[in-house]
Design a protein around this motif. Sequence first.
Motif, short mmCIF file in Angstrom:
data_model
loop_
_atom_site.label_atom_id
_atom_site.label_comp_id
_atom_site.label_asym_id
_atom_site.label_seq_id
_atom_site.Cartn_x
_atom_site.Cartn_y
_atom_site.Cartn_z
N VAL B 88 37.80 -4.60 17.21
CA VAL B 88 38.73 -5.04 16.19
C VAL B 88 38.65 -4.08 15.05
O VAL B 88 39.82 -3.67 14.21
CB VAL B 88 38.08 -6.43 15.63
N GLY B 89 37.72 -3.54 14.59
CA GLY B 89 37.59 -2.43 13.61
C GLY B 89 38.55 -1.21 13.89
O GLY B 89 39.12 -0.69 12.94
N MET B 90 38.83 -0.80 15.32
CA MET B 90 39.96 0.20 15.46
C MET B 90 41.05 -0.16 14.81
O MET B 90 41.74 0.51 14.18
CB MET B 90 40.00 0.64 16.93
N TRP B 91 41.64 -1.53 15.10
CA TRP B 91 42.98 -1.81 14.63
C TRP B 91 42.96 -1.86 13.20
O TRP B 91 43.92 -1.23 12.68
CB TRP B 91 43.24 -3.25 15.22
N LEU B 92 41.83 -2.31 12.68
CA LEU B 92 41.76 -2.68 11.02
C LEU B 92 41.77 -1.33 10.49
O LEU B 92 42.76 -1.17 9.50
CB LEU B 92 40.53 -3.28 10.85
N MET B 93 41.10 -0.43 10.84
CA MET B 93 41.22 1.01 10.34
C MET B 93 42.53 1.76 10.61
O MET B 93 43.06 2.28 9.69
CB MET B 93 39.93 1.87 10.92
N PHE B 94 43.06 1.71 11.86
CA PHE B 94 44.26 2.19 12.07
C PHE B 94 45.41 1.85 11.39
O PHE B 94 46.08 2.40 10.61
CB PHE B 94 44.60 2.33 13.69
N ALA B 95 45.49 0.68 11.57
CA ALA B 95 46.58 0.16 10.80
C ALA B 95 46.59 0.21 9.42
O ALA B 95 47.81 0.42 8.77
CB ALA B 95 46.76 -1.57 11.21
N ARG B 96 45.70 0.12 8.80
CA ARG B 96 45.52 0.06 7.40
C ARG B 96 45.70 1.76 6.98
O ARG B 96 46.61 2.01 6.08
CB ARG B 96 44.21 -0.02 6.77
N THR B 97 45.18 2.59 7.56
CA THR B 97 45.25 3.87 7.51
C THR B 97 46.86 4.54 7.38
O THR B 97 47.39 5.24 6.59
CB THR B 97 44.55 4.68 8.29
N LYS B 98 47.37 3.68 8.59
CA LYS B 98 48.82 3.97 8.67
C LYS B 98 49.63 3.59 7.58
O LYS B 98 50.52 4.33 7.22
CB LYS B 98 49.30 3.24 10.03
N LEU B 207 36.65 -2.02 6.59
CA LEU B 207 37.36 -3.25 7.58
C LEU B 207 37.51 -4.19 6.73
O LEU B 207 38.10 -5.21 7.23
CB LEU B 207 36.19 -3.47 8.66
N GLN B 208 37.03 -4.63 5.30
CA GLN B 208 37.29 -5.67 4.83
C GLN B 208 38.53 -5.88 4.36
O GLN B 208 39.20 -6.97 3.96
CB GLN B 208 36.11 -6.06 3.55
N ASN B 209 39.29 -4.77 4.20
CA ASN B 209 40.53 -4.64 3.72
C ASN B 209 41.71 -4.80 4.80
O ASN B 209 41.89 -4.05 5.92
CB ASN B 209 41.08 -3.10 3.29
N ILE B 210 42.37 -6.25 5.09
CA ILE B 210 43.20 -6.45 5.98
C ILE B 210 44.53 -5.65 6.02
O ILE B 210 45.27 -6.03 4.87
CB ILE B 210 43.13 -7.83 6.19
N PRO B 211 45.14 -5.18 7.03
CA PRO B 211 46.29 -4.39 6.85
C PRO B 211 47.22 -5.43 6.57
O PRO B 211 47.33 -6.71 7.36
CB PRO B 211 46.45 -3.76 8.31
N GLY B 212 48.08 -5.24 5.65
CA GLY B 212 49.42 -6.23 5.45
C GLY B 212 48.92 -7.11 4.34
O GLY B 212 49.68 -8.04 3.83
N LEU B 213 47.79 -7.27 4.11
CA LEU B 213 47.31 -8.22 3.23
C LEU B 213 46.61 -7.74 2.06
O LEU B 213 45.63 -8.15 1.39
CB LEU B 213 46.18 -9.47 3.86
N THR B 214 46.96 -6.73 1.72
CA THR B 214 46.34 -5.96 0.44
C THR B 214 46.53 -6.53 -0.66
O THR B 214 45.46 -6.32 -1.54
CB THR B 214 46.93 -4.36 0.48
#
Lengths: 649, 397
Positions: B88-98, B207-214
């Motif tokens: 799950v962390g991979m998605w969280l980190m990738f999507a947020r960095t993107k 990882l606590q920062n959810i992409p799209g829900l900043t």
Amino acid sequence: MIRTFLFLVVYFVSVLSVSAQQNDLQSILNQNSKAVERASRKTLQPVLKSLIDSKLKEVPIFLEKWRAKKVWIRKSDKQFFYINNKNSTPIKLIDISSGEIVGLEPKNKLKQLKPNSGVRSIIASTLVQFQLIDIDKNRRLAALKAIERDANSSHLNALRATINKEPLPSIKARMLRLERLLTIRFDENPTKRIKAINGFAGDTNVDVRAALNPILQTKIAVSTILPEDKNIAKILKVGDSISTQVAYDILVKNKLAPAQISIQERDKSLIANIKNSEIAGIKTSTLDNEQSRIIAYQTLVKIGAVPDFVTNEQRAKSLKEFVFFNQYIETNKTVTTAAKKTLDTINARVKVFSFIDLGLDGLSLASIYFLAAIGLAITFGVMGVINMAHGEFIMIGAYTGYVVQQFVPNYTASIIIALPLAFIVAFAAGVALERLVIRHLMHRPLETLLATFGISIALQQLAKNIFGTQARPLTSPDWLGGSWVINDIISISYIRVAIFFLALAFLFLLLFILKRTRLGLEVRAVTQNPRMASSMGINPDKINMLTFGLGSGIAGIAGVAIGLFAQVTSELGSGYIVQSFMTVVVGGVGNIWGTLAGASMIGGLQKIIEWFNPSNTLAAQTYMIIFIIIFIQFKPKGIVALKGRAAGD
Amino acid sequence: MKTAFKNSFIYKNPSVLIFLSALAILTIGMTILSEGFGVGLVSTSFIKILGKTLCFCLIAIAMDLVWGYCGILSLGHFAFFGLGGYMVGMWLMFARTKDIVINSMVNAPLPPTPNEIRDAVGSQIFGVVGGSEIPMIWMFADSLLIQLLLVILVPGLLAFVFGYLAFRSRVTGVYLSILTQAMTLALSLYLFQNDSGLRGNNGLSGLQNIPGLTEVSQDIISVWFLWASAIALGLGYIIANWLISGKFGSVVRAIRDDETRVRYLGYTVEIYKLLVFVITAIIAAIAGALYYPQAGIINPAEIAPIASIYLAVWVAIGGRGRIYGAVIGAASVTLISSWFTGGQIPNISLGFYTIKWIDWWLVILGFGFVAITLYAPSGLGGLFDRLVRKQVNEESK
């Protein structure tokens, strides 16, 4: 004008005819006075040559004084003097030939020669040839070492001239060896070089490799047809031994082909051509993919704003016109062939030696694992008890050593005291653990595992509370410091040798206890069948207690040994616990030979895997554990499995 | 209808309903008291601690199934927990960095191409380990759906392969425990490498920062995760009880008590063990996938063998062989632990020495654990049982 010209002619003639004139040192220097006064790397060589060619015995002293900035010049008549104390007033002038005080002058009439560091190092390397014939053998050795460190071609002749005058055989042998090395590097006669190169076959010393490797250095060259006269190492095939990109880059660098447009350059050109957020009529907002950017660039090409792309076909066509090859920088083919052959024999031997070195490393690691695991093997084998706190007994031993060193400052004495004391302390802790906890959990191995884990975290935290979190040193005595160096490749530190012998001693001691003593007999009886043993008058309770104490005590001694080469922390033991378990399980439970086999296998294997990938010990451990997991699939009872009833279920 | 109810496992396990209602009361109560949705009596950090504790309870249930019911003392379930978190962390980190990269490129003269975005994301994420290439294992990191599937698939597959090998060669008892521990160690050592593709010992962070829900504050997100964890725990509790109440459960318990006899009765023991092992691994992975977005960071140290042993400790303290025991154990140990180590208890000064609870908590835990193993082998859940039985006995009198 004419005067200047005449002066120059006289100057150069005088420089060139120094040796013919054969004067004293002062006049030689006067002939070169400008070059001496303002010495630079470029002007220095003729001066040094004329000084050496004069064969005057004062020359080495002069050079040393020059290098030490003790040569001064009198401004009035440009005479050179030595000055030892420049702070006295007036300054005493010392004659450069006789070495006697010849006059007094105030400081402002004199000028000090201050050669820069580059000049000083050239002077130093010239001085070496004089030092080689010094009466003091230490200075001769120092000169040899200086040449070994940093040689140049002038040293070769100096060395050859002095070898036969050398009285000491040990230094002479060293000179002969150095002469051959320098011959390889600097001699101009290929036959001599090849002879020297062949003489080094199989010599694994680093200096030989350092002399041979530069001969085999190559550079990539490119040409339309393969040149006959070049010393070619290998012809490179584009797309195979040289990548297409690298090959084309070489062509571009040599201006043999047009440069490719990289993605960065393309985008730079695009950005440079933006006008009103449009590039040649294309909106920039549409350029969010490679395809449209290429199209935009091509539009720019059409209007002539930028150079065109080099297509793959063009690239391939350009590459086809050329041949790429690795060319030796050394031009003589026979020399490179000889060097390659010799280097091959050397490398073959280096491989053998490094394999032996690897074996020693593996042996040392195996003995560490053996020491760490043997105590566990005894308790596990005899009582079927998994002791997760075993690592903490290792830690207790190491801290015991540390505490002893606080009271006994002599390192040798402290180690001699610490070893038995660590055994006693860990033995007591082990017996206490057995009496208080393990005895009550007999026949419940999983619960024992967890309870001893509880002990383990409590003991670790206690150690942290008492000794703090920082690492504590356990210093080994001087006679254990350093390494046993066999040659440039094989070496092992004395601590590891000592640990190996300690492990060996414990192997035999335990074999003796188990096979030849009453206690050993009773232990084996309880291991095989506790009920039968107790009906034969053996007290299994007592045997269990003693066995557990023995296992723990050995862990304590292992802790002192491990602490000597690793830092003592509260996590010292837990770093070894999983490896120890695997050693026991792989080896086969309840068997000293099994533990030995397990430790050898794990230690050796880890080093072999590290050999394939030396930079990454983590990966080595990972692969080793995976190997063990697979190994246990095929031999679940370990390498040395007990047979018959003793094996239990 | 009534008999159907009487045969249903919920009737046989009254604890399910009690547990679910307790869980619901806790979650709703905390929501009302939270800063995000309610009156703000309970801090966001405490909501997060609660959410994380619920995840621990879930993995404790998995541990109880595999150890308490099937008799496999696995010292590797935290590895599955960590793997789930990594997926799950991979998605969280990738999507947020993107998202961040795209935002930073808004003012560039040319709009970024997919390749440029990928390169920038790669150097952002892997800069710390000296790389900029996005490794193969991040292939699906852009897709939440696939990464969520991988949360189940990757640990499930690892558990399947490992379990197949181990059970097939009939490794049992402490040997199996050591083997699982070795697997955990191998995994964590592998992840510690910089070229493992998962950022080495840096782990995944933010990882606590959810992409799209900043825009949504952590006060609210923490409550959402509390709910998600509570629902997962509730479902896990139901599934665990359902599994053990039927025939499957009886066979599994029989394997724990006497494996050889079950084999003689004609059951393929390996399949049952493998099933339990894989199912519990997946439950552990789901717990991990819920835990790490609340914790915010995951690194290989979390997977180290000691974490799995702690897991066994929770279950043992709670009382194994009881699903609620596992929950009680995990909840009480983690909550008390965070209470002790959080500095809320005043230090006791003895004049010559000050007892700092942060330093002494592990000593208490260690020796306390030994005491429980020795004197209350059925754990806290056992005490609870005794109380209930007493009541039942008194009622029947």
